[in-house]
Design a protein around this motif. Structure first.
Motif, PDB file in Angstrom:
ATOM      1  N   THR A   1      16.988  78.342 -62.569  1.00  0.00           N
ATOM      2  CA  THR A   1      17.666  79.631 -62.669  1.00  0.00           C
ATOM      3  C   THR A   1      18.883  79.659 -61.752  1.00  0.00           C
ATOM      4  O   THR A   1      18.821  79.207 -60.619  1.00  0.00           O
ATOM      5  CB  THR A   1      16.707  80.782 -62.292  1.00  0.00           C
ATOM      6  OG1 THR A   1      15.572  80.736 -63.162  1.00  0.00           O
ATOM      7  CG2 THR A   1      17.376  82.137 -62.406  1.00  0.00           C
ATOM      8  N   LYS A   2      19.984  80.215 -62.250  1.00  0.00           N
ATOM      9  CA  LYS A   2      21.188  80.394 -61.440  1.00  0.00           C
ATOM     10  C   LYS A   2      21.053  81.686 -60.644  1.00  0.00           C
ATOM     11  O   LYS A   2      20.598  82.702 -61.180  1.00  0.00           O
ATOM     12  CB  LYS A   2      22.431  80.455 -62.320  1.00  0.00           C
ATOM     13  CG  LYS A   2      22.721  79.150 -63.023  1.00  0.00           C
ATOM     14  CD  LYS A   2      23.934  79.264 -63.910  1.00  0.00           C
ATOM     15  CE  LYS A   2      24.172  77.949 -64.631  1.00  0.00           C
ATOM     16  NZ  LYS A   2      25.303  78.007 -65.545  1.00  0.00           N
ATOM     17  N   TYR A   3      21.461  81.616 -59.367  1.00  0.00           N
ATOM     18  CA  TYR A   3      21.437  82.774 -58.482  1.00  0.00           C
ATOM     19  C   TYR A   3      22.767  82.904 -57.756  1.00  0.00           C
ATOM     20  O   TYR A   3      23.503  81.929 -57.620  1.00  0.00           O
ATOM     21  CB  TYR A   3      20.347  82.608 -57.407  1.00  0.00           C
ATOM     22  CG  TYR A   3      18.936  82.723 -57.893  1.00  0.00           C
ATOM     23  CD1 TYR A   3      18.266  83.945 -57.838  1.00  0.00           C
ATOM     24  CD2 TYR A   3      18.249  81.621 -58.371  1.00  0.00           C
ATOM     25  CE1 TYR A   3      16.947  84.053 -58.264  1.00  0.00           C
ATOM     26  CE2 TYR A   3      16.938  81.722 -58.793  1.00  0.00           C
ATOM     27  CZ  TYR A   3      16.288  82.942 -58.735  1.00  0.00           C
ATOM     28  OH  TYR A   3      14.991  83.046 -59.150  1.00  0.00           O
ATOM     29  N   LEU A   4      23.016  84.092 -57.267  1.00  0.00           N
ATOM     30  CA  LEU A   4      24.079  84.344 -56.297  1.00  0.00           C
ATOM     31  C   LEU A   4      23.407  84.844 -55.023  1.00  0.00           C
ATOM     32  O   LEU A   4      22.408  85.571 -55.089  1.00  0.00           O
ATOM     33  CB  LEU A   4      25.063  85.401 -56.797  1.00  0.00           C
ATOM     34  CG  LEU A   4      25.953  85.030 -57.967  1.00  0.00           C
ATOM     35  CD1 LEU A   4      26.764  86.251 -58.416  1.00  0.00           C
ATOM     36  CD2 LEU A   4      26.883  83.889 -57.583  1.00  0.00           C
ATOM     37  N   ALA A   5      23.954  84.465 -53.864  1.00  0.00           N
ATOM     38  CA  ALA A   5      23.448  84.933 -52.575  1.00  0.00           C
ATOM     39  C   ALA A   5      24.621  85.516 -51.795  1.00  0.00           C
ATOM     40  O   ALA A   5      25.745  85.024 -51.890  1.00  0.00           O
ATOM     41  CB  ALA A   5      22.829  83.773 -51.803  1.00  0.00           C
TER      42      ALA A   5
ATOM     43  N   ALA B   1      27.013  80.723 -55.152  1.00  0.00           N
ATOM     44  CA  ALA B   1      26.178  80.404 -56.308  1.00  0.00           C
ATOM     45  C   ALA B   1      25.318  79.181 -56.012  1.00  0.00           C
ATOM     46  O   ALA B   1      25.742  78.265 -55.299  1.00  0.00           O
ATOM     47  CB  ALA B   1      27.051  80.136 -57.528  1.00  0.00           C
ATOM     48  N   PHE B   2      24.100  79.167 -56.531  1.00  0.00           N
ATOM     49  CA  PHE B   2      23.231  77.995 -56.487  1.00  0.00           C
ATOM     50  C   PHE B   2      22.281  78.075 -57.669  1.00  0.00           C
ATOM     51  O   PHE B   2      22.143  79.116 -58.300  1.00  0.00           O
ATOM     52  CB  PHE B   2      22.468  77.893 -55.158  1.00  0.00           C
ATOM     53  CG  PHE B   2      21.423  78.959 -54.948  1.00  0.00           C
ATOM     54  CD1 PHE B   2      20.108  78.761 -55.339  1.00  0.00           C
ATOM     55  CD2 PHE B   2      21.765  80.171 -54.357  1.00  0.00           C
ATOM     56  CE1 PHE B   2      19.148  79.748 -55.147  1.00  0.00           C
ATOM     57  CE2 PHE B   2      20.820  81.160 -54.158  1.00  0.00           C
ATOM     58  CZ  PHE B   2      19.510  80.949 -54.554  1.00  0.00           C
ATOM     59  N   GLU B   3      21.636  76.959 -57.984  1.00  0.00           N
ATOM     60  CA  GLU B   3      20.691  76.913 -59.101  1.00  0.00           C
ATOM     61  C   GLU B   3      19.433  76.192 -58.659  1.00  0.00           C
ATOM     62  O   GLU B   3      19.502  75.095 -58.086  1.00  0.00           O
ATOM     63  CB  GLU B   3      21.310  76.196 -60.299  1.00  0.00           C
ATOM     64  CG  GLU B   3      20.440  76.228 -61.530  1.00  0.00           C
ATOM     65  CD  GLU B   3      21.155  75.699 -62.773  1.00  0.00           C
ATOM     66  OE1 GLU B   3      20.502  75.602 -63.822  1.00  0.00           O
ATOM     67  OE2 GLU B   3      22.360  75.377 -62.688  1.00  0.00           O
ATOM     68  N   THR B   4      18.273  76.814 -58.921  1.00  0.00           N
ATOM     69  CA  THR B   4      17.014  76.149 -58.601  1.00  0.00           C
ATOM     70  C   THR B   4      16.800  74.985 -59.557  1.00  0.00           C
ATOM     71  O   THR B   4      17.317  74.978 -60.683  1.00  0.00           O
ATOM     72  CB  THR B   4      15.830  77.136 -58.686  1.00  0.00           C
ATOM     73  OG1 THR B   4      15.873  77.810 -59.947  1.00  0.00           O
ATOM     74  CG2 THR B   4      15.872  78.151 -57.551  1.00  0.00           C
ATOM     75  N   LEU B   5      16.040  74.007 -59.103  1.00  0.00           N
ATOM     76  CA  LEU B   5      15.786  72.811 -59.905  1.00  0.00           C
ATOM     77  C   LEU B   5      14.797  73.108 -61.024  1.00  0.00           C
ATOM     78  O   LEU B   5      13.998  74.040 -60.919  1.00  0.00           O
ATOM     79  CB  LEU B   5      15.233  71.700 -59.017  1.00  0.00           C
ATOM     80  CG  LEU B   5      16.151  71.246 -57.877  1.00  0.00           C
ATOM     81  CD1 LEU B   5      15.453  70.198 -57.021  1.00  0.00           C
ATOM     82  CD2 LEU B   5      17.459  70.717 -58.415  1.00  0.00           C
ATOM     83  N   PRO B   6      14.813  72.304 -62.086  1.00  0.00           N
ATOM     84  CA  PRO B   6      13.816  72.475 -63.156  1.00  0.00           C
ATOM     85  C   PRO B   6      12.412  72.235 -62.612  1.00  0.00           C
ATOM     86  O   PRO B   6      12.224  71.479 -61.662  1.00  0.00           O
ATOM     87  CB  PRO B   6      14.189  71.406 -64.177  1.00  0.00           C
ATOM     88  CG  PRO B   6      15.593  71.033 -63.864  1.00  0.00           C
ATOM     89  CD  PRO B   6      15.779  71.266 -62.390  1.00  0.00           C
ATOM     90  N   ASP B   7      11.445  72.876 -63.221  1.00  0.00           N
ATOM     91  CA  ASP B   7      10.052  72.775 -62.772  1.00  0.00           C
ATOM     92  C   ASP B   7       9.431  71.447 -63.153  1.00  0.00           C
ATOM     93  O   ASP B   7       9.599  70.973 -64.274  1.00  0.00           O
ATOM     94  CB  ASP B   7       9.236  73.911 -63.397  1.00  0.00           C
ATOM     95  CG  ASP B   7       7.885  74.096 -62.728  1.00  0.00           C
ATOM     96  OD1 ASP B   7       7.696  73.580 -61.619  1.00  0.00           O
ATOM     97  OD2 ASP B   7       7.026  74.767 -63.318  1.00  0.00           O
ATOM     98  N   GLY B   8       8.723  70.847 -62.199  1.00  0.00           N
ATOM     99  CA  GLY B   8       7.902  69.663 -62.452  1.00  0.00           C
ATOM    100  C   GLY B   8       8.657  68.400 -62.755  1.00  0.00           C
ATOM    101  O   GLY B   8       9.848  68.375 -62.982  1.00  0.00           O
ATOM    102  N   GLY B   9       7.933  67.318 -62.705  1.00  0.00           N
ATOM    103  CA  GLY B   9       8.463  66.021 -63.068  1.00  0.00           C
ATOM    104  C   GLY B   9       9.362  65.385 -62.034  1.00  0.00           C
ATOM    105  O   GLY B   9       9.800  64.265 -62.201  1.00  0.00           O
TER     106      GLY B   9
END
Length: 171
Positions: free
Chosen positions: A73-77, A91-99
């Motif tokens: 998910t993209k976020y702003l802080a 802006a930053f983006e969390t990594l995809p889940d798993g793997g």
């Protein structure tokens, strides 16, 4: 004979800058610049397309870790000193889940001298190359190398008087 004045312009900011230092699937570590005289700080996050939400408005330090974020998910802080204006959003983006196989150990500084900084990290089994990024308090993340075959990198010509940060991952 009198000389003309020599003028230097300087802007003292009452609003801090903010950076995302460490991001994984469900959390982020945020840090921001101290504001002289600030008693506390407020940090807010905004998910892509969502509303601003307060992480905390009573922070005494200039760093916070926010957990329980949504993967990929993209976020702003943004941050501000209590009662002040918000600084520019980051802006930053969390990594995809798993793997992902978990998190690598962070790089460690092995040499810091007047010419640069050398960082190294533990090798990851079966990793062929690594991607290394760096940034300072005054810059965004930049790629130092995207196909490094070793487990150390040296970055030269860094600005004096700033903090410098490094991150690494298998590429």
């Amino acid at each position: 004979r009198r000389q003309r004045w020599s003028v230097q312009s300087l802007t003292v900011r009452s609003m801090p800058w903010i950076v995302a230092h460490d991001v994984d699937e469900t959390s982020v570590t945020l840090a921001w610049g101290a504001v002289p005289g600030a008693q506390a700080y407020e940090v807010q996050l905004q998910p892509d397309g969502g509303e601003w939400a307060v992480v905390s408005d009573k922070l005494q330090s200039t760093m916070v870790r926010k957990k329980n974020l949504t993967p990929a998910t993209k976020y702003l802080a943004r941050a501000r000193a209590s009662g002040g204006e918000f600084g520019d959003a980051q802006a930053f983006e969390t990594l995809p889940d798993g793997g992902g196989g978990g998190r690598m150990d962070p790089p460690a500084v092995v040499l810091a001298d007047g010419e640069g900084i050398t960082v190294s990290w533990k090798a990851v089994e079966q990793a062929e190359t690594y991607e290394v990024h760096w940034r300072s308090d005054a810059s965004e993340w930049q790629v130092a190398s995207s196909t490094l075959k070793g487990t150390a990198v040296r970055k030269k010509n860094l600005a004096v008087g700033l903090n410098h940060y490094f991150r690494v991952r298998v590429s």
